[in-house]
Enzyme design. Structure first.
Site, PDB file in Angstrom:
ATOM      1  CG  HIS A 174      10.058 -43.902  34.968  1.00  0.00           C
ATOM      2  ND1 HIS A 174      11.235 -43.983  35.723  1.00  0.00           N
ATOM      3  CD2 HIS A 174       9.205 -43.015  35.766  1.00  0.00           C
ATOM      4  CE1 HIS A 174      10.891 -43.215  36.829  1.00  0.00           C
ATOM      5  NE2 HIS A 174       9.776 -42.950  37.037  1.00  0.00           N
ATOM      6  CD  GLN A 252      57.423 -18.579  38.769  1.00  0.00           C
ATOM      7  OE1 GLN A 252      57.329 -19.001  37.536  1.00  0.00           O
ATOM      8  NE2 GLN A 252      58.504 -18.711  39.370  1.00  0.00           N
ATOM      9  CB  SER A 300      20.360 -41.238   4.298  1.00  0.00           C
ATOM     10  OG  SER A 300      20.847 -42.489   4.066  1.00  0.00           O
ATOM     11  CE  LYS A 306      17.504 -41.855   7.859  1.00  0.00           C
ATOM     12  NZ  LYS A 306      18.309 -42.746   8.618  1.00  0.00           N
ATOM     13  CG  ASN A 308      19.314 -38.564   8.787  1.00  0.00           C
ATOM     14  OD1 ASN A 308      18.422 -39.073   9.055  1.00  0.00           O
ATOM     15  ND2 ASN A 308      20.529 -38.938   7.999  1.00  0.00           N
ATOM     16  CG  ASN A 314      28.210 -31.359  14.652  1.00  0.00           C
ATOM     17  OD1 ASN A 314      28.856 -30.604  15.270  1.00  0.00           O
ATOM     18  ND2 ASN A 314      28.785 -31.633  13.325  1.00  0.00           N
TER      19      ASN A 314
END
Length: 460
Positions: A174, A252, A300, A306, A308, A314
């Site tokens: 959770h 068919q 970036s 960065k 990423n 992707n």
């Protein structure tokens, strides 16, 4: 007109992502479908010659020439077929029919000493050829392109499970801190799930089935010409020789339930990888996983620091698109108005696109996994900062020792409060337990509270 290249492609599958989808070209392109149709028509012609009932005779040399039509089928041959369909070629006017163009192509390439033009496509409807040709492409596309990619991901997950079997990590249920696990064990879960999914895909691909029963599935034309031939047995043998199961009762069209099962199996594998993509993305976000920077790569356009998790993003996008297409395909191809309508024809041409999105998703996921490395210090610091997670172990041991209100006692001491390991030790000092149990409780730490996670990871 200027020849269109990747930069003019209307789909990213043949443009931006062409290098990823290249392995599917032998199975998903129009050229591939043409070649497969030629194979079906040629092998059917040869099978007719092997029937005692027909006067057709084809010797070994002629058979080799006929089989070369599909065994050496190339771009030039595909161009001829397309001209036969759209513009006309040689003595033949444009057919405006893709299967009829295949028949004329075979006539053009037939040995000069073989008079068998009237036996090509004998008693068949186009769907007899198409359903077999499509499965001759779908089957190896799944078995030799998609499944190996899935196996490579599973192998990577197994390797990660073994390498990081003993690296403790805070679990979250959770979204909240929960009983610790190990990073290796979590990768083992995905490896196990994916292994089972691969088996389902392989079984579905192996069970693809074909029909060869004429315009309404009754063998009517065949029986009219040769009523004494056991045509269902002939069809079963012919379809089996192509490496497919035989579908004996059809209209068919082949009902395509077999394709729907394969599409669903692939969707199941994709869902597992989507789950993996999301979890790894979150681990990267929490800094549990670091990413190896690729020299020269930009993370970036404005933030130079960065790196990423673009491969997982992707992969997520392509697998989601693939699943959308697979659901649509599975629902659509299993329906046909009465004995035949042609709406499925254009839809089935998109099977390759769905497979292509699968393949891109698999490649990107694998690329991403190759770059991530567990940040063991961050994981350890997070565990040390959440000592309350040993509360489960404490209340369970106290239950064993006969404490009827053990859960409530630990809950009162920990829930909604900032707790330190010393707070637990103070609690243990006041408990009416033996010194051995007190020592057992005092030895509990978040880092060591991982059960048999290490063995689970090593056992995959």
């Amino acid at each position: 007109m200027t020849e269109r290249g990747p930069l003019a492609a209307v789909s990213p599958l043949d443009g931006r992502y062409a290098r990823y989808t290249e392995p599917l070209v032998p199975y998903a392109s129009e050229r591939a479908l043409m070649r497969a149709r030629v194979e079906v028509e040629v092998e059917y012609l040869i099978a007719l010659a092997d029937l005692d009932a027909t006067p057709l005779s084809i010797d070994d040399r002629q058979r080799a020439t006929l089989r070369a039509l599909y065994e050496t089928f190339d771009d030039e041959d595909a161009s001829v077929v397309k001209q036969l369909e759209t513009d006309g070629y040689g003595e033949y006017a444009a057919t405006n029919h893709d299967v009829k163009a295949i028949e004329y192509f075979i006539r053009l390439g037939m040995p000069e000493d073989l008079d068998a033009a009237n036996w090509i496509h004998f008693g068949l409807t186009s769907e007899d050829v198409n359903n077999l040709a499509q499965r001759l492409l779908v089957k190896p596309a799944a078995e030799t392109v998609l499944v190996p990619e899935l196996r490579e991901i599973r192998d990577t997950l197994v390797e990660m499970a073994h390498t990081y079997a003993d690296v403790p990590m805070l679990a979250r249920t959770h979204g909240q801190p929960a009983t610790p696990t190990t990073f290796g064990k979590e990768m083992a879960v995905y490896a196990s799930r994916l292994g089972q999914a691969i088996t389902r895909v392989e079984r579905a691909a192996d069970a693809l089935s074909g029909k060869l029963a004429g315009a309404s599935g009754t063998y009517a034309a065949h029986v009219a010409a040769y009523p004494d031939v056991d045509w269902p047995a002939f069809a079963e043998s012919f379809v089996g020789d192509l490496g497919l199961d035989h579908e004996p009762l059809t209209t068919q069209v082949n009902p395509c339930d077999d394709l729907a099962v394969l599409f669903d199996a692939l969707r199941g594998a994709n869902n597992i990888l989507l789950d993996l993509d999301l979890d790894v993305w979150l681990y990267v976000s929490d800094r549990y996983l670091g990413q190896e920077a690729v020299e020269g790569e930009t993370g970036s356009s404005t933030m130079p620091h960065k790196v990423n998790p673009i491969d997982f993003e992707n992969s997520e996008g392509n697998l989601s698109k693939a699943n959308s297409d697979l659901v649509f395909l599975g629902d659509y191809v299993t329906n046909s108005r009465l004995q035949r309508d042609l709406s499925d024809s254009t839809v089935k041409r998109n099977i390759g696109a769905a497979f292509a999105h699968c393949l891109i998703g698999y490649s990107k996921c694998q690329n991403g996994l190759a770059k991530v490395v567990p940040n063991e210090q961050v994981m350890a610091d997070d565990l040390a900062a959440t000592p309350e997670i040993i509360g489960e172990a404490v209340q369970t041991i106290l239950r064993r020792e006969g404490y009827a209100d053990a859960y409530e006692q630990v809950k009162k001491a920990t829930r909604g409060r900032d707790v330190t390991i010393e707070d637990f030790h103070d609690m243990f000092a006041d408990l009416d337990v033996s010194d051995a149990v007190r020592a057992e409780l005092g030895a509990l730490t978040p880092t060591d509270y991982t059960g048999i996670a290490e063995q689970q990871a090593d056992g995959i």
